[in-house]
Scaffold this motif. Sequence first.
Motif, mmCIF file in Angstrom:
data_model
loop_
_atom_site.group_PDB
_atom_site.id
_atom_site.type_symbol
_atom_site.label_atom_id
_atom_site.label_comp_id
_atom_site.label_asym_id
_atom_site.label_seq_id
_atom_site.Cartn_x
_atom_site.Cartn_y
_atom_site.Cartn_z
ATOM 1 N N VAL A 83 96.801 54.666 39.742
ATOM 2 C CA VAL A 83 97.971 54.159 39.019
ATOM 3 C C VAL A 83 97.442 53.499 37.739
ATOM 4 O O VAL A 83 96.827 52.439 37.778
ATOM 5 C CB VAL A 83 98.775 53.160 39.871
ATOM 6 N N ASP A 84 97.679 54.165 36.632
ATOM 7 C CA ASP A 84 97.116 53.729 35.357
ATOM 8 C C ASP A 84 97.971 52.642 34.716
ATOM 9 O O ASP A 84 97.486 51.808 33.949
ATOM 10 C CB ASP A 84 97.069 54.951 34.416
ATOM 11 N N PHE A 85 99.251 52.674 35.042
ATOM 12 C CA PHE A 85 100.190 51.762 34.381
ATOM 13 C C PHE A 85 101.434 51.629 35.245
ATOM 14 O O PHE A 85 101.937 52.623 35.785
ATOM 15 C CB PHE A 85 100.566 52.348 33.010
ATOM 16 N N LEU A 86 101.882 50.408 35.414
ATOM 17 C CA LEU A 86 103.164 50.174 36.092
ATOM 18 C C LEU A 86 103.767 48.925 35.467
ATOM 19 O O LEU A 86 103.081 47.919 35.292
ATOM 20 C CB LEU A 86 102.960 49.970 37.596
ATOM 21 N N GLU A 87 105.007 49.011 35.091
ATOM 22 C CA GLU A 87 105.645 47.861 34.453
ATOM 23 C C GLU A 87 107.144 47.877 34.740
ATOM 24 O O GLU A 87 107.754 48.949 34.847
ATOM 25 C CB GLU A 87 105.380 47.912 32.935
ATOM 26 N N THR A 88 107.718 46.696 34.890
ATOM 27 C CA THR A 88 109.158 46.600 35.094
ATOM 28 C C THR A 88 109.828 46.104 33.808
ATOM 29 O O THR A 88 109.181 45.487 32.962
ATOM 30 C CB THR A 88 109.477 45.628 36.252
ATOM 31 N N ALA A 89 111.109 46.380 33.692
ATOM 32 C CA ALA A 89 111.851 45.961 32.496
ATOM 33 C C ALA A 89 111.850 44.438 32.397
ATOM 34 O O ALA A 89 111.846 43.749 33.424
ATOM 35 C CB ALA A 89 113.290 46.470 32.583
ATOM 36 N N PRO A 90 111.874 43.897 31.177
ATOM 37 C CA PRO A 90 111.813 42.436 31.037
ATOM 38 C C PRO A 90 112.987 41.703 31.706
ATOM 39 O O PRO A 90 112.841 40.542 32.082
ATOM 40 C CB PRO A 90 111.777 42.198 29.520
ATOM 41 N N TRP A 91 114.126 42.379 31.888
ATOM 42 C CA TRP A 91 115.228 41.698 32.592
ATOM 43 C C TRP A 91 114.972 41.651 34.103
ATOM 44 O O TRP A 91 115.713 41.018 34.828
ATOM 45 C CB TRP A 91 116.585 42.348 32.288
ATOM 46 N N ASN A 92 113.924 42.333 34.530
ATOM 47 C CA ASN A 92 113.545 42.243 35.941
ATOM 48 C C ASN A 92 112.351 41.310 36.155
ATOM 49 O O ASN A 92 111.763 41.295 37.232
ATOM 50 C CB ASN A 92 113.234 43.640 36.492
ATOM 51 N N TRP A 93 111.984 40.552 35.134
ATOM 52 C CA TRP A 93 110.908 39.570 35.275
ATOM 53 C C TRP A 93 111.468 38.253 35.797
ATOM 54 O O TRP A 93 112.602 37.875 35.470
ATOM 55 C CB TRP A 93 110.237 39.277 33.929
ATOM 56 N N THR A 94 110.675 37.563 36.569
ATOM 57 C CA THR A 94 111.023 36.207 36.985
ATOM 58 C C THR A 94 110.130 35.246 36.214
ATOM 59 O O THR A 94 108.907 35.308 36.319
ATOM 60 C CB THR A 94 110.791 36.040 38.507
ATOM 61 N N ILE A 95 110.762 34.392 35.404
ATOM 62 C CA ILE A 95 109.997 33.424 34.609
ATOM 63 C C ILE A 95 110.647 32.052 34.824
ATOM 64 O O ILE A 95 111.535 31.638 34.064
ATOM 65 C CB ILE A 95 109.994 33.782 33.103
ATOM 66 N N PRO A 96 110.258 31.350 35.892
ATOM 67 C CA PRO A 96 110.931 30.097 36.225
ATOM 68 C C PRO A 96 110.880 29.071 35.099
ATOM 69 O O PRO A 96 111.814 28.271 34.950
ATOM 70 C CB PRO A 96 110.174 29.596 37.461
ATOM 71 N N GLU A 97 109.814 29.111 34.297
ATOM 72 C CA GLU A 97 109.651 28.103 33.225
ATOM 73 C C GLU A 97 110.795 28.136 32.219
ATOM 74 O O GLU A 97 111.077 27.142 31.559
ATOM 75 C CB GLU A 97 108.317 28.330 32.490
ATOM 76 N N ILE A 98 111.447 29.283 32.069
ATOM 77 C CA ILE A 98 112.577 29.360 31.136
ATOM 78 C C ILE A 98 113.848 29.786 31.885
ATOM 79 O O ILE A 98 114.820 30.256 31.282
ATOM 80 C CB ILE A 98 112.297 30.318 29.944
ATOM 81 N N GLY A 99 113.831 29.603 33.195
ATOM 82 C CA GLY A 99 115.032 29.842 34.004
ATOM 83 C C GLY A 99 115.459 31.293 34.105
ATOM 84 O O GLY A 99 116.641 31.580 34.291
#
Lengths: 211, 162
Positions: free
Chosen positions: A115-131
């Motif tokens: 698996v050379d690359f795997l990424e999810t869309a930024p709206w599927n990221w969890t970033i608690p620091e900015i809610g």
Amino acid sequence: MSSEAIKIQRRTDTEFVDAKLLTGMSPSNLLLVEAEWHPLRSVILQELLAASVLQERWPQSLHWNWSRKAPELRLLAASGFGIVYDQKWQGVMLTKTEPCKARLGTDKGKPLVYVDFLETAPWNWTIPEIGRQSLYRLIGSTLLWRAVKQSDDEGFQGRIGLHALPQSEGFYTGDPFGMTPIGRDPDKQNLLYLELTKEQARQILDTGDAP
Amino acid sequence: MTRANSTNGPREEWLKRAAAAEEACKSFSVGGFAADLGLLPSASTGIKSAFSRLVEYARRKQGLSVERLAEQADVDLESIVEIETEASVIPDARTIYQLAKTLKLTPSTLMEVAGLTTPRPQIRDAALRFAARSESTASLTREEQEALEEFVRVLVEKSDGV
């Protein structure tokens, strides 16, 4: 391209929704994905700066900018997979089969899917620091499950290998994949290299395949 | 063209386990290809180029935020963040010129440090020494300040007559 019916989970109500997994994407399709994801990446960057979040805590893929890497993408011999829901790319993956060999135990030297690359869309990221919370789950899991299946289909018995970003290591070593960490790879900026053995793959496919 | 066909996907029980696992994770990113292309941020690898550190230190020395530097240099914010966080980013000549002007550095020498032009041996050695001595922290320590000053001194000396 062809498409496979899959389920992803909406985080807000944990309902499973019908999505499509596209196979046969070319690596250059990442440029289309980039165009869709870039505006939100920029917003997230502004939010992180405004909240004075330490860079060490930023999403480590925040700066992946494929638009400047078009020539490399055109030359890359890889299979592309993407998950589409609500007419948006929810996640993408690139895999290679040559010249990839297992490094682990009794599988050593046997072919695997890398698996050379795997990424999810930024709206599927969890970033608690900015809610920020992900909108959909099962994007990363389903893509990786598909890599295991590709390996099985190729006759590689489900063996896969990958280099995880530091923030992702726990996901790949934990349930339900339980990949085995092999070590830091100096050829890949010291990323942790992990493999899934044929025995581990069998467990995933046996419990994962629909009846 | 896309054609629809069904396939055997994971079972619901497995999907529920996977969803629970995803809940606890911040990222699923796999980075082999990105590492090959030098797209990984220095925060994840600990590797930072002399150019990245120089821009960051010179900015902090002037008391500028990333946003303020972007504004004053007329360079977009993402490019500045990219320069400061990626190990191998090589910006275009205009960006380097604008940064040099704002940070009071010599454009031609900054281009050598950035790798846009071939660095002279003295610049290359000074850059290596500088990168080896510097660490990323919120404010410049005395050691960082000294490292920066020494590096800038070499840059200025080697810029004479350029």
